[in-house]
Design an enzyme around this catalytic site. Structure first.
Site, mmCIF file in Angstrom:
data_model
loop_
_atom_site.group_PDB
_atom_site.id
_atom_site.type_symbol
_atom_site.label_atom_id
_atom_site.label_comp_id
_atom_site.label_asym_id
_atom_site.label_seq_id
_atom_site.Cartn_x
_atom_site.Cartn_y
_atom_site.Cartn_z
ATOM 1 N N LYS A 160 3.268 -14.858 3.196
ATOM 2 C CA LYS A 160 3.454 -15.622 1.960
ATOM 3 C C LYS A 160 4.957 -15.757 1.756
ATOM 4 O O LYS A 160 5.501 -15.479 0.675
ATOM 5 C CB LYS A 160 2.764 -14.883 0.800
ATOM 6 C CG LYS A 160 2.751 -15.615 -0.520
ATOM 7 C CD LYS A 160 1.703 -16.695 -0.614
ATOM 8 C CE LYS A 160 1.862 -17.484 -1.896
ATOM 9 N NZ LYS A 160 0.982 -18.672 -1.960
ATOM 10 N N ASP B 132 -12.307 -8.768 5.530
ATOM 11 C CA ASP B 132 -13.659 -8.909 4.972
ATOM 12 C C ASP B 132 -14.113 -10.364 5.002
ATOM 13 O O ASP B 132 -15.298 -10.652 5.192
ATOM 14 C CB ASP B 132 -13.728 -8.361 3.540
ATOM 15 C CG ASP B 132 -13.980 -6.855 3.529
ATOM 16 O OD1 ASP B 132 -13.773 -6.222 4.583
ATOM 17 O OD2 ASP B 132 -14.374 -6.314 2.486
ATOM 18 N N ASP C 238 -2.902 -18.232 1.634
ATOM 19 C CA ASP C 238 -3.922 -18.980 0.890
ATOM 20 C C ASP C 238 -4.482 -20.121 1.742
ATOM 21 O O ASP C 238 -5.695 -20.379 1.765
ATOM 22 C CB ASP C 238 -3.378 -19.501 -0.445
ATOM 23 C CG ASP C 238 -1.942 -19.982 -0.353
ATOM 24 O OD1 ASP C 238 -1.108 -19.257 0.214
ATOM 25 O OD2 ASP C 238 -1.645 -21.083 -0.832
ATOM 26 N N TYR D 239 0.807 -1.218 0.000
ATOM 27 C CA TYR D 239 0.000 0.000 0.000
ATOM 28 C C TYR D 239 0.842 1.272 0.000
ATOM 29 O O TYR D 239 0.314 2.358 0.106
ATOM 30 C CB TYR D 239 -0.938 0.004 1.217
ATOM 31 C CG TYR D 239 -2.155 -0.850 1.001
ATOM 32 C CD1 TYR D 239 -2.027 -2.231 0.883
ATOM 33 C CD2 TYR D 239 -3.419 -0.294 0.905
ATOM 34 C CE1 TYR D 239 -3.124 -3.025 0.674
ATOM 35 C CE2 TYR D 239 -4.527 -1.093 0.702
ATOM 36 C CZ TYR D 239 -4.381 -2.450 0.587
ATOM 37 O OH TYR D 239 -5.479 -3.235 0.373
ATOM 38 N N ASP E 105 -6.348 -6.746 4.467
ATOM 39 C CA ASP E 105 -7.512 -6.139 3.808
ATOM 40 C C ASP E 105 -8.486 -7.234 3.369
ATOM 41 O O ASP E 105 -9.689 -7.177 3.619
ATOM 42 C CB ASP E 105 -7.000 -5.350 2.592
ATOM 43 C CG ASP E 105 -8.114 -4.614 1.880
ATOM 44 O OD1 ASP E 105 -9.110 -4.261 2.539
ATOM 45 O OD2 ASP E 105 -7.993 -4.399 0.655
#
Ligand code: ATP
Length: 344
Positions: free
Chosen positions: A182, A244, A216, A130, A240
């Site tokens: 990751k 959600d 993942d 970001y 992010d």
């Protein structure tokens, strides 16, 4: 807007916000007064209200107030169409170095897809992909032939968010922190985050259990067996997406609060938007903002009061069955507010 009869000792900037903002903020202020919350409100404008009054969605008097109080409760802000305004949330994040985004997800109404969910996601909010280091390079006659983006995770930033997550776990009597990354592919960018967070975890050994997951696999496990998680700490982009996802486990964004914790301020808010379609109709659900206010009570070490608020919400939704239309009920904002005050 009610401005509080009993003036508390802790000043807080209250930004009612746009659309349903005034209705839900008013409800929250009444409930906090009823529980005896120690807050003294400084009401300030932002969003469309800020543009109308000061031609700025984040007027300087609002920023000055937060600089003074270092604590804010923010209603939903509508994004102005056109005008080239910078996002208020991004400006607040930069100004107050709001490095930790705190997103709890707890089952409030049984009978959904998953029962008894109670987890917290802590997202690093200033670094990663970001940072906005992006550019195009031309290839042949295409000026946008390739797009390049660089992410930045610093050791200091990784340590700061990991320490925040483990401290949060201790303070809130949580048992386990899962570091999500990751590092098998983004070996440098998310490797530094994993390595640093594992170092921090060492200091909490015996006190807080620690695990790590590749993002993942974590996304899949959240759907297969969400109960295995307690506190999750992760980098900006993964946070992010996963925040959600966890809101989805407990029925969506409608009841989701968020805290943004920084070096110089902490800002609490509802995740939902300004809901212009129902503004002024008296049917807006104030619970996401109320849950954000409960997080703010925790932040000022008044868990005794936040527990009373959460328990009143549980009883009103499930025993009294008083719910607003978005939750399948018929109650208006005022009726729900009064039901909660009765249960306090
Ligand atoms: P924005 O651009 O401000 O994010 P949006 O319309 O994309 O607005 P929301 O404002 O979150 O997103 O609204 C999505 C839907 O959810 C709308 O139908 C809205 O009425 C409903 N909604 C959102 N928040 C609430 C709430 N607190 N109470 C009741 N309904 C809500």
């Amino acid at each position: 807007m009610s401005n509080g009869k009993a003036q508390g000792s802790i000043p807080v900037t209250l930004i009612p916000g746009d659309g349903i903002g005034a209705e839900i903020s008013d409800a929250v202020v009444r409930i906090l007064e009823a529980v005896g919350a120690p807050f003294r409100w400084e009401i300030r404008m932002a969003g469309l209200a800020g543009i109308d009054a000061h031609s700025d969605p984040l007027p300087s008097e609002t920023l000055d107030s937060i600089r003074r109080t270092r604590l804010a409760l923010k209603g939903p802000l509508a994004t102005p169409v056109g005008g080239g305004y910078r996002s208020v949330n991004v400006r607040l994040r930069e100004e107050f170095k709001l490095y930790a985004n705190l997103r709890p997800a707890r089952t409030l109404i049984p009978g959904g897809r998953f029962e008894d969910i109670d987890l917290v996601l802590i997202r690093e909010n200033l670094e990663g992909l970001y940072v906005g280091f992006e550019h195009y390079i031309p290839i042949a006659d295409d000026p946008h032939g390739a797009a390049i983006s660089s992410g930045v995770n610093t050791r200091a930033g990784s340590r700061r968010i990991a320490e925040f997550a483990f401290d949060y776990a201790v303070r809130n009597k949580r048992k386990k922190v899962t570091i999500v990354h990751k590092a098998n592919i983004l070996k440098a960018l998310t490797g530094i985050f994993l390595e640093t967070a594992l170092e921090v975890a060492e200091k909490y050994k015996g006190q807080i259990e620690c695990g790590d997951r590749i993002v993942d696999a974590c996304a899949m496990q959240l759907v297969l067996n969400p109960w295995q998680f307690d506190v999750i700490v992760t980098t900006n982009l993964f946070g992010d997406i996963l925040s959600d996802e966890i809101a989805g486990l407990v029925g969506g964004l409608g009841l989701a609060p968020a805290g943004n914790i920084g070096e110089t301020a902490a800002i609490f808010e509802a995740v939902h938007g300004s809901a212009p379609d129902i503004a002024g109709k008296g049917i807006a659900n104030p619970l996401a903002l109320l849950l954000a206010a409960a997080m703010m009570l925790d932040h000022v070490n008044r868990a005794d009061l936040s527990e009373r608020v959460r328990s009143a919400i549980d009883k009103v939704l499930n025993e009294d069955q008083v719910r607003t239309p978005d939750l399948g009920g018929k109650a208006g904002t005022r009726q729900l507010t009064e039901a909660i005050i009765r249960r306090l």
